[in-house]
Write a protein that holds these residues in place. Structure first.
Motif, PDB file in Angstrom:
ATOM      1  N   PRO A 106       0.803  -1.223   0.000  1.00 25.16           N
ATOM      2  CA  PRO A 106       0.000   0.000   0.000  1.00 25.16           C
ATOM      3  C   PRO A 106       0.842   1.283   0.000  1.00 25.16           C
ATOM      4  N   GLY A 107       2.172   1.161   0.165  1.00 23.85           N
ATOM      5  CA  GLY A 107       3.025   2.349   0.166  1.00 23.85           C
ATOM      6  C   GLY A 107       2.936   3.134   1.467  1.00 23.85           C
ATOM      7  N   ILE A 154      -4.061  -1.625  -1.487  1.00 24.72           N
ATOM      8  CA  ILE A 154      -4.369  -3.057  -1.603  1.00 24.72           C
ATOM      9  C   ILE A 154      -3.307  -3.846  -0.854  1.00 24.72           C
ATOM     10  N   THR A 155      -3.752  -4.806  -0.045  1.00 21.59           N
ATOM     11  CA  THR A 155      -2.804  -5.705   0.624  1.00 21.59           C
ATOM     12  C   THR A 155      -3.152  -7.183   0.403  1.00 21.59           C
ATOM     13  N   ASP A 156      -4.399  -7.481   0.096  1.00 19.05           N
ATOM     14  CA  ASP A 156      -4.833  -8.857  -0.125  1.00 19.05           C
ATOM     15  C   ASP A 156      -4.162  -9.436  -1.378  1.00 19.05           C
ATOM     16  N   ILE A 157      -3.628 -10.646  -1.259  1.00 24.99           N
ATOM     17  CA  ILE A 157      -2.864 -11.247  -2.367  1.00 24.99           C
ATOM     18  C   ILE A 157      -3.716 -11.435  -3.617  1.00 24.99           C
ATOM     19  N   SER A 178      -5.265  -9.598  -9.145  1.00 23.59           N
ATOM     20  CA  SER A 178      -6.252  -9.016 -10.078  1.00 23.59           C
ATOM     21  C   SER A 178      -5.775  -7.666 -10.588  1.00 23.59           C
ATOM     22  N   PHE A 179      -5.200  -6.868  -9.701  1.00 21.90           N
ATOM     23  CA  PHE A 179      -4.686  -5.552 -10.106  1.00 21.90           C
ATOM     24  C   PHE A 179      -3.557  -5.707 -11.132  1.00 21.90           C
TER      25      PHE A 179
END
Length: 415
Positions: free
Chosen positions: A32-33, A48-51, A56-57
């Motif tokens: 997430p930076g 986003i943190t979920d693998i 998907s990203f």
């Protein structure tokens, strides 16, 4: 190129800064930076943190390469998931990441392949661990088997301290499951050294050495932290030490990686103890260290992205890492009270003349204002021809970085 960089610490800010120097890099998404990556050139933070969401990203954005900063997603198998979808990702597989994810697994691996390390015993049972404390020599070292954010090691001077550590790990469960299994190992007296390295599974190239200062107070006193500062190169890593490391630790590790068939194209970090009887391996990390990264990358002349691509192409045997001469000292500025409780949300001011020397960790950008958001808030680096010069440069720059309840050690770089 479009890069996805995973993580939120000072390590990730330093990685983003270094990778952005490559002209082929158009965009770096940091997930997430932090407040530093929010304003770093070519960077954009994504929350986003979920693998699965990261996967998907990466597919949706046609990401050319993903670089994983922290250990947690590596041990959870992010590399395997991305590779299953045909995506390029830099880091070890879930199986190889157990070298960091499980202390008992890594110690057994060291023993199997003749990697020089301290004597040890593994305990699943609390009562058996306590019984062992009646006969083991002191000082002794108690380690949580799993990931504990760099804090799962207790050096115990006597049985009373060891019992307290075993109880807090196994009964009080202070590491949320990571200490349900423990390793009790021989205490080694010496000087610690960090050697970050890059591997493609066939070759390991060691980076310049570093000296981490883990304890929170001057004189290496007080509780362990994630790291309060680093000097590089480590003055204790002589040519003789390096030769011993390569012959008895690095080469045997590489043999093990090959024979176990590990899919390992990533960073392997060797935590060493240099003693009068030679160098011993304390632990593996399967990613860059923090705050070692900030110092090591400041001295790296080579293009990091090109090195990563060589590793992914299994071509490291033909690669060369070039280093700038001199030294780098990196001092961590923390929130007062860390590693215990501390207050967040204080404004951070950084003079323009030292902005390029500051790597943000526990801070966020809020309406254009940088605010403290963690224990280790940021790192300030100094460069010089010698460690002494680099140290002076770092501490001068610290005077131009301010936030309420700022705390730092005053002896980083002093051997």
């Amino acid at each position: 190129m479009k890069i996805l960089l995973i993580g939120s610490g000072g390590r990730e800010h330093a990685l983003a800064w270094k990778i952005a120097k490559n002209d082929r890099v158009e965009k770096i998404f940091v997930a997430p930076g932090n407040g530093g990556t929010a304003i770093e050139a070519k960077c954009e933070n994504i929350d986003i943190t979920d693998i699965d969401e990261l996967l998907s990203f990466a597919i949706g954005e046609s990401i050319d390469l993903t670089i994983v900063g922290p250990e947690d997603p590596l041990t959870k198998g992010i590399v395997d998931k991305f590779k299953e979808k045909g995506l390029k990702i830099f880091g070890p597989s879930k199986r190889a990441a157990r070298l960091e994810g499980s202390k008992s697994f890594s110690k057994d691996f060291m023993k199997k392949y003749g990697v020089k390390t301290a004597e040890y015993e593994v305990f699943y049972n609390h009562q058996e661990a306590l019984e062992y404390l009646n006969k083991c020599p002191y000082p002794t070292v108690v380690k949580a088997d799993g990931l504990a954010a760099g804090k799962g090691v207790a050096i115990c001077e006597n049985k009373e301290e060891a019992v307290k550590a075993v109880n807090s790990f196994m009964i009080d469960d202070i590491f949320n499951g990571a200490g349900q299994k423990i390793v009790i190992e021989e205490f080694l007296d010496g000087v610690e050294a960090s050697i970050l390295s890059i591997t493609d599974g066939k070759t390991i190239i060691p980076f310049i050495s570093a000296k981490d200062h883990k304890q929170v107070f001057d004189g290496s006193k007080g509780p362990n932290t994630g790291g309060m500062g680093v000097s590089a190169p480590n003055p204790f890593v002589t040519e003789e030490v390096l030769k011993d490391f390569e012959e008895n630790i690095m080469n045997n590790t590489l043999q093990g990686i090959r024979e176990e068939g590990f899919d390992f194209k990533g960073i392997i970090f060797f935590g060493l103890m240099i003693t009068k009887k030679g160098s011993y391996l304390l632990e593996y990390n399967v990613r860059m260290g923090d705050p070692e990264t900030q110092s090591v990358l400041n001295l790296m002349e080579s293009d990091l992205l090109e090195l990563i691509e060589s590793a992914l192409n299994e071509d490291l045997e033909n690669a060369e890492v070039k280093w700038n001469t001199g030294a780098c000292v990196n001092v961590v500025l923390a929130s007062k009270g860390y590693p215990g409780s501390f207050v967040k949300g204080y404004e951070i001011t950084v003079d323009n003349e030292v902005k390029d020397k500051v790597f943000i960790a526990g801070a966020k950008l809020e309406d254009g204002v940088l605010k403290t958001n963690g224990g280790r808030v940021l790192s300030v680096v100094g460069i010089g021809k010698t460690v002494e010069e680099a140290r002076e440069d770092a501490y001068k720059s610290i005077e131009k970085v301010n936030f309420k309840e700022k705390y730092y050690r005053s002896d980083i770089g002093l051997v």
